[in-house]
Scaffold this motif. Structure first.
Motif: not given
Length: 289
Positions: A15, A1-2, A11-12, A5, A18-19, A40, A43
């Protein structure tokens, strides 16, 4: 995925969230593995969505993670055997040379200790408290996740806050907890029955997780009588934190884990002990270098 990005703004953007999403799910569920699964799934839902129609991506993702986490919590209440039965708690092996207060890893133990308190809340209370008090999500959004009004969400958070404060008042600071646990360990090692009784609450509960299922022992005298079982056969023993609770882990000479014990401490007495002795589950824990 990254890898994509830079080329894929959706996606960017995900991400970048995400944290925070993982933190929300972890506080909701108390399991890193479950939190990863929830993120997940969020996503996957985003990838099926027309991203251009999502005006506030952070808010949308928080709502999705909240809804999925709520479903998991409700499923646990309905099928408790399917929730924590196979989950190895989060184990942190502490540095022998330093007090844990000196370690950055312990910054999260406050959050881990809170997770223990959060287990006593209903799924709705937990969602309202975690999202509002820990992540500043507005009550109208929380209400939408719960299918209730903003006022109802506010009431759930208030009820949760009272429960958390009441329980937090009983929690002993980490250093004092570990001193009580170390006194237990020393008394168990020396076969000091009186010493064990001094640190055990009269109504202490010992839960032993064995390959054949759970065994529960109640009462200080009964628990003290079994304590020496956990002090032998170990070549190495280290202090650990298990989901934020103090304990110790022992290994055999060949490096295979023997047991993990962790403790709930109120005042200067141990009120509950959990002993993990199921070798299949312990095999997931690596011995420290």
């Amino acid at each position: 995925m990254s890898d994509h990005s830079q080329a894929d703004p959706v996606t960017e953007a995900f991400e970048a969230q995400r944290e925070r999403l993982r933190a929300v799910a972890f506080r909701m569920l108390g399991s890193h593995a479950d939190a990863e699964d929830v993120v997940q799934e969020a996503w996957l839902r985003l990838s099926r969505q027309d991203a251009a129609a999502v005006h506030n991506l952070a808010g949308w993702l928080t709502t999705v993670v909240g809804r999925i986490s709520l479903d998991v919590l409700r499923s646990r209440k309905t099928h408790p055997e399917a929730s924590y039965g196979d989950r190895l708690p989060g184990v942190v092996v502490l540095d022998e040379e330093r007090e844990p207060e000196d370690e950055a890893v312990l910054a999260d133990s406050v959050g881990l200790a809170l997770l223990v308190v959060l287990e006593s809340l209903t799924p709705g209370e937990r969602l309202a408290f975690v999202l509002h008090d820990l992540f500043a999500v507005p009550f109208d959004e929380i209400g939408r996740i719960l299918g209730r009004s903003a006022d109802a969400a506010k009431m759930l958070a208030s009820r949760a806050r009272r429960k958390v404060r009441a329980t937090e008042g009983e929690l002993v600071p980490g250093r004092e907890q570990r001193q009580v646990v170390r006194a237990f360990r020393a008394a168990a090692r020396d076969g000091d029955f009186e010493g064990l009784l001094r640190v055990l609450d009269p109504d202490v509960k010992l839960t032993v997780d064995t390959p054949g299922g759970e065994v529960v022992v109640l009462g200080a005298t009964e628990v003290a009588g079994r304590a020496r079982l956990f002090s032998g056969a170990a070549a190495r023993m280290r202090d650990v934190l298990v989901d934020g609770l103090p304990g110790f882990m022992s290994w055999r000479a060949d490096g295979t884990p023997l047991s993990i014990l962790y403790f709930a401490v109120t005042g200067d007495r141990i009120t509950a002990i959990t002993a993990l002795t199921n070798s299949a589950r312990l095999a997931a824990v690596n011995p420290p270098a």
